[in-house]
Design a protein around this motif. Structure first.
Motif, PDB file in Angstrom:
ATOM      1  N   SER A 189      49.614  34.334 -71.073  1.00  0.00           N
ATOM      2  CA  SER A 189      50.383  35.566 -70.869  1.00  0.00           C
ATOM      3  C   SER A 189      49.568  36.815 -71.207  1.00  0.00           C
ATOM      4  O   SER A 189      49.773  37.887 -70.663  1.00  0.00           O
ATOM      5  CB  SER A 189      51.702  35.533 -71.646  1.00  0.00           C
ATOM      6  N   LYS A 190      48.615  36.640 -72.130  1.00  0.00           N
ATOM      7  CA  LYS A 190      47.718  37.754 -72.479  1.00  0.00           C
ATOM      8  C   LYS A 190      46.826  38.145 -71.294  1.00  0.00           C
ATOM      9  O   LYS A 190      46.406  39.303 -71.164  1.00  0.00           O
ATOM     10  CB  LYS A 190      46.822  37.367 -73.656  1.00  0.00           C
ATOM     11  N   MET A 226      47.452  38.658 -68.389  1.00  0.00           N
ATOM     12  CA  MET A 226      48.019  39.706 -67.526  1.00  0.00           C
ATOM     13  C   MET A 226      47.638  41.122 -68.007  1.00  0.00           C
ATOM     14  O   MET A 226      47.612  42.049 -67.226  1.00  0.00           O
ATOM     15  CB  MET A 226      49.561  39.626 -67.512  1.00  0.00           C
ATOM     16  N   GLN A 227      47.383  41.199 -69.328  1.00  0.00           N
ATOM     17  CA  GLN A 227      47.159  42.549 -69.853  1.00  0.00           C
ATOM     18  C   GLN A 227      45.710  42.892 -70.145  1.00  0.00           C
ATOM     19  O   GLN A 227      45.435  43.924 -70.739  1.00  0.00           O
ATOM     20  CB  GLN A 227      47.980  42.713 -71.158  1.00  0.00           C
ATOM     21  N   GLN A 241      41.958  44.235 -70.092  1.00  0.00           N
ATOM     22  CA  GLN A 241      41.373  45.451 -69.516  1.00  0.00           C
ATOM     23  C   GLN A 241      39.957  45.204 -69.028  1.00  0.00           C
ATOM     24  O   GLN A 241      39.593  45.687 -67.965  1.00  0.00           O
ATOM     25  CB  GLN A 241      41.356  46.565 -70.580  1.00  0.00           C
TER      26      GLN A 241
END
Ligand SMILES: [Zn+2]
Length: 239
Positions: free
Chosen positions: A79-80, A82-83, A85
């Motif tokens: 799930s991380k 997706m975020q 950078q």
């Protein structure tokens, strides 16, 4: 034959009978002990197997808990993803996920291996347990039988011992003491026959003059080699 020699000869017959009964009881008890020992060993090996099964079960639970942790960590990282950078961050997470999956696979394989082994052990355990139950039953039956037989023999022996005591009372103390001492030192045989000039206790030849004295049978004479009390016995077995 001198009265004392005759008495001691008869006493020897009785003492050999008693010794035979004792040996009979001892042999049965020794056999039973041997079986009990092998039963105890089997039981100990089953207990060892049970401990092994228990340890494997603990290990399996620990592995499954670690597996669950690993899976939730993988989910967290997914799930991380997706975020993220930066590419560096992405690569690092990707590697952690791959490592996590590898670790999950290894743990799953280990769980399967443990379960297969536990299954095989449980099968052995069941076999051994049913064998032990049978053995236990057989042993207790045998024990009762040996006990019963031992009591019969003891009863028989008690009667003979009464007879022995009555006979021993008629024998002079010094002669009886010597006889008992010889019996202890010479494997239960204090009085033996001389046949064809040979002591039947140690199988050594008796010197001719000594043999002639034994033939007279008027006093207690001993074997020069083994010291046993001797009496003459014709080869045919007649006294
Ligand atoms: Zn001898």
């Amino acid at each position: 034959m001198n009265k004392e020699i005759k008495q001691l000869t008869e006493l020897q017959v009785i003492d050999l009978e008693i010794a035979k009964l004792d040996a009979e009881i001892n042999a049965e008890e020794a056999e039973l002990l041997k079986r009990e020992k092998s039963f105890d060993e089997r039981q100990a090996s089953v207990e060892l197997l049970q401990a092994k099964i228990d340890a494997a079960e603990t290990q399996r639970r620990e592995l499954e808990a670690a597996l669950a942790d690993e899976l939730s960590r993988i989910k967290e990282r997914q799930s991380k993803m997706m975020q993220v950078q930066t590419n560096r961050e992405y690569q690092s997470l990707l590697k952690e996920i791959e490592d996590g999956k590898k670790s999950v696979k290894e743990k799953e394989e280990e769980v399967v291996r443990i379960m297969e082994e536990a299954e095989a052990n449980a099968k052995i355990m069941a076999e051994q347990e049913s064998f032990i139950q049978e053995e236990k039953k057989a042993l207790s039956e045998e024990m009762a039988e040996v006990q019963k037989h031992a009591e019969q023999i003891e009863g028989k022996k008690a009667k003979i011992v009464v007879k022995r005591e009555a006979m021993a009372k008629d024998i002079k103390t010094a002669a009886l003491r010597k006889y008992d001492m010889l019996r202890t030192r010479r494997n239960g045989k204090a009085v033996v026959a001389v046949t064809n000039g040979v002591c039947q206790g140690c199988f050594m030849s008796i010197p001719p003059q000594h043999f002639n004295d034994i033939l007279k049978g008027d006093r207690i004479l001993n074997c020069p080699t083994c010291q046993r009390i001797l009496f003459h016995l014709e080869e045919s077995g007649a006294e």
